[in-house]
Structure formats: structure tokens, C-alpha cells
Enzyme design. Structure first.
Site, short mmCIF file in Angstrom:
data_model
loop_
_atom_site.label_atom_id
_atom_site.label_comp_id
_atom_site.label_asym_id
_atom_site.label_seq_id
_atom_site.Cartn_x
_atom_site.Cartn_y
_atom_site.Cartn_z
N HIS A 141 0.81 -1.22 0.00
CA HIS A 141 0.00 0.00 0.00
C HIS A 141 0.84 1.27 0.00
CE1 HIS A 141 -3.70 -2.18 0.41
NE2 HIS A 141 -3.39 -2.66 1.60
N ALA A 142 2.14 1.16 0.23
CA ALA A 142 3.02 2.34 0.28
C ALA A 142 3.24 2.86 -1.14
CB ALA A 142 4.35 1.99 0.94
#
Length: 430
Positions: free
Chosen positions: A191-192
């Protein structure tokens, strides 16, 4: 390929024929939610897996003259980059951990440029400031700027340890000293985004590893398969215009109304510029997608495209929150994760590395990791794969594959096939 560091230790003199599978653990023991020590994404996820693997021998029936060995003992363990080594928080068991005495701990860490291939300079500078902050209130204020994130002043170091360990493992697989590997690491990464933390992710481990493999290891094409129940919005953003990295994600989508709550997780997001056609999203719009849906997805869409793409390295964003009994409300069994892995091992001359993403019910997580590891170790995968495919196609018979599964899942797969039909020859012939 074989292990460069095989020792003539009596414990290793057995007839158990298996592949050389690298394994590394990063529990991120200093990265946790100070306000909720029982947060589902905490170090216990990793230490529980580690402890479980010290006790299980899994599938193989040993010769009576052989010493029965655990899954952990059959793997080639690499040393933790965080400095905790293997024994930090783990059951006391005799295992060999490789260490390189010729290098200091700092020598084996990634440098700033390795992160800047996927993350923005301003974001990395911000993380650097967080790592130097000893004020809990200030750390909480920083965390509130992102979605579903917490920080300690050691969080960034732990995130870098996870990414460094993964890249170390990838380097050994690409060099041929290991056949494949699994990085059981946290914090997770998919998700980064280039400039944003989110969804418990600080640094995008798999994206950093893919870029590292291309720039430092001479790998030309990388396939990333993300089977976490959530869309890897960060990995997608990192490679959205890159034709050398094929990103494939199967996840719950619900029209953008499932975390990370982005419309970009749908089938129409196919990539941009030179990377158009190299971003593949299959978004489920119902709960309970299970073994049948994923097997059909693999055979109908992923494997034909992956074979045509012909990668040199396969990276799995191996989240297990889509497993039966986990929080993602899907229904994949550990046995199915093994079959999905086995199919991917036919690509890239077997150069495959998995990295843990999600998976929060520890009893489920342990069994799924075990199942994938046992598959990576198995030297009989080709024969098993042939038998499984024969059974699969016998069960399908004369029916169209998509008619054999949940209609909503069939529509999701069909929508993605339609969106990508102009990019891939294998879909034009369907």
C-alpha cells in the site's frame, strides 16, 4: 542451482531431495502501535509463524533411517537485517543461520538510492525525520497524516530492514545460490505509494525489490503477483508506466468501496504511457471467492499473459488475508495457495520470491506460509503440477471455465480480459 554455503554438517546428510529455499524473518519488533499493543498488525504475526515452522515437518514421509526435519530446518535461513538474528522472540531450536562475517551489519543495508527508485525524495526525507523523532505526540501527528499508519521512532529502521532482507534474498535467487525464497517480513509494503505511507505500509518492499533486481542485478523483466485481499495501490503507482514490470492483482474491489477505497483497483486501470497493458487488476465485487475462482483466474488469465510476458523473476506479494478463516472474508485454502505457487514456479526458470503482506489470523497465516514454503522446497513440483492441471481440466470438461465459477467472479475476470485483449496475443485468440 545449489546453495553456495552448504556445510558438511551431520544434520544435513540425508536423502531428502528438495530445492534450496531461502527464508528470512523480520519481525519488526520495534514497530508497533503504542496505543494498542494488540493491534492486528504487530510483531507477533512473524514470531508466531517462526515458532510454528520449528515444530512442523509438513508433507513428506521421511525414510526410517532419516532424522525427521522441520520445514524450518529444510530451508536456508538468512540473518535478520534488524540485528535481532534468528533467536529474537523465537522458540529455542537448533538451526543454521547464514551470516557473512566479512561485512558489517551496515554493509548489507540498502542505500538511499535503492529506495529512491520507487519512493520520492521528499517522502524519504520525511521518513528520515520521523526516525529521529523521540516525541510520541509528534509521531502520532505524523501518523495521522496517513491512512491506517502508526509510528515509533524505530518504525522506519524496521521498514528498511524488511526491504533490505527481501532484496538480499532476491539477490541470492537471481545469482543462483538459492532456487527460490520467502521473506516473512513486516511491516508490509504494497500500500506504500511513491510519496505516501498507508495501510500499515511504510516502504514498498516488493516494489523496492523489483527495481533493485532490474537496476542492480541485471533482471530485465519482473512479474509481480499480488494475491492479498486488498489491492496493492502502492505497487501499482510505482510501476504504472513501466513495461518491464508486469503487475497483477486479484483483490476485493466492490466498485472501489473496499480498502484502499480507490477506483484505480478496477479492470480499466491498465497502465499508462509505455506501461499501458502491463497493469492487470481483477477486482472481486462479492465476498467468499475461493479455490475454484482463483484456479480459473490463474488458468484463464494470469498464466497465459505471464507466459507471453516471459519474466526473468517472479515476486509474490503474499498476503494471506484472502485465506479461509482470515479477516478478508474470502475462501482460499492453504492447499490452493500451494497450487497457485506451483504454477508460478513454471515461470522465470523458477526464480521466484514471496514476501509477506497481509494475513492477521495467526493460526491461518501459519498454515498458509507453511503450505507455500513446502511447495517452494518441493523438487517434484513439475510432476505434481501436471497431475493437478489434468485433474483441473478433467473437472472443467467441455464447459467454458468461467461458467464453472461464481458468476460475479466470472464477470470480473471477463471484464479484465476485455480491457487487456488488445495488449496480449493470448487474449486475442480467445
Amino acid at each position: 542451482k545449489k546453495n553456495d554455503n552448504d556445510d558438511d554438517d551431520d544434520d544435513d546428510n540425508d536423502d531428502d531431495d528438495h530445492l534450496t529455499t531461502g527464508l528470512v524473518f523480520e519481525s519488526g519488533s520495534n514497530h508497533f502501535d503504542r496505543r494498542n499493543r494488540f493491534h492486528k498488525e504487530r510483531p507477533l504475526r512473524i514470531t508466531s509463524v517462526r515458532d510454528y515452522l520449528t515444530k512442523t515437518t509438513n508433507l513428506r514421509k521421511e525414510n526410517q533411517n532419516q532424522k525427521q526435519r522441520t520445514i524450518l530446518e529444510r530451508c536456508h535461513l538468512l540473518e535478520s537485517r534488524s540485528g535481532g538474528g534468528y533467536d529474537d522472540g523465537c522458540v529455542n531450536v537448533k538451526v543454521k543461520v547464514e551470516s557473512n562475517n566479512k561485512k558489517s551489519a551496515e554493509d548489507i543495508w540498502l542505500n538511499d538510492y535503492d529506495y529512491l527508485r520507487v519512493h520520492l525524495p521528499g517522502y524519504m526525507q520525511r521518513l528520515d525525520k520521523i526516525s529521529k523523532c523521540n516525541c510520541h505526540n509528534r509521531l502520532d501527528i505524523e501518523a495521522e497524516q496517513f491512512k491506517s499508519i502508526y509510528f515509533t521512532n524505530e518504525s522506519v529502521r524496521e521498514a528498511k530492514a524488511a526491504a533490505s532482507s527481501l532484496c538480499n534474498l532476491v539477490s541470492r535467487v537471481v545469482s543462483g545460490s538459492l532456487d527460490n525464497g520467502f521473506a516473512v517480513i513486516r511491516p508490509p509494503g504494497h500500500h506504500a505509494e511513491p510519496g505516501l505511507a498507508g495501510g500499515y505500509c511504510v516502504i514498498n518492499n516488493v516494489a523496492v525489490a523489483a527495481a533493485y533486481a532490474r537496476e542492480k542485478l541485471g533482471v530485465k523483466k519482473v512479474l509481480i503477483v499480488d494475491w492479498d485481499v486488498h489491492h496493492g495501490n502502492g505497487t501499482q503507482r510505482c510501476f504504472i508506466d513501466n513495461p518491464s514490470v508486469l503487475y497483477f492483482s486479484a483483490h476485493r474491489y466492490h466498485g472501489g468501496n473496499f480498502f484502499p477505497f480507490r477506483q484505480g483497483g478496477g479492470p480499466s486501470t491498465v497502465g499508462s504511457g509505455a506501461g499501458e497493458g502491463f497493469n492487470i487488476n481483477v477486482g472481486w465485487n462479492e465476498k467468499r471467492m475461493g479455490d475454484d475462482e482463483y484456479r480459473v483466474l490463474w488458468e484463464r488469465l494470469l498464466m497465459p499473459i505471464a507466459t507471453e510476458f516471459d519474466p526473468d523473476l517472479v515476486l509474490i506479494s503474499a498476503g494471506f488475508d484472502a485465506a479461509r478463516g482470515d479477516m478478508g472474508e474470502c475462501d482460499i485454502t492453504p492447499e490452493c495457495f500451494a497450487r497457485l505457487t506451483r504454477r508460478l514456479m513454471s515461470l522465470a526458470n523458477g526464480n521466484i520470491v514471496a514476501a509477506l503482506e497481509g494475513g492477521y489470523v495467526r493460526s491461518v497465516l501459519c498454515k498458509c506460509v507453511e503450505s507455500v514454503l513446502a511447495t517452494l522446497l518441493d523438487a517434484d513440483n513439475n510432476e505434481k503440477c501436471k497431475k493437478e492441471l489434468q485433474t483441473f481440466y478433467n473437472n472443467v470438461g467441455d464447459n467454458e471455465m468461467l461458467d464453472c465459477i461464481n458468476p460475479s467472479a466470472a464477470k470480473s475476470i471477463g471484464d479484465t480480459m476485455k480491457a487487456h485483449s488488445k495488449y496480449w496475443d493470448c487474449l486475442k485468440m480467445v
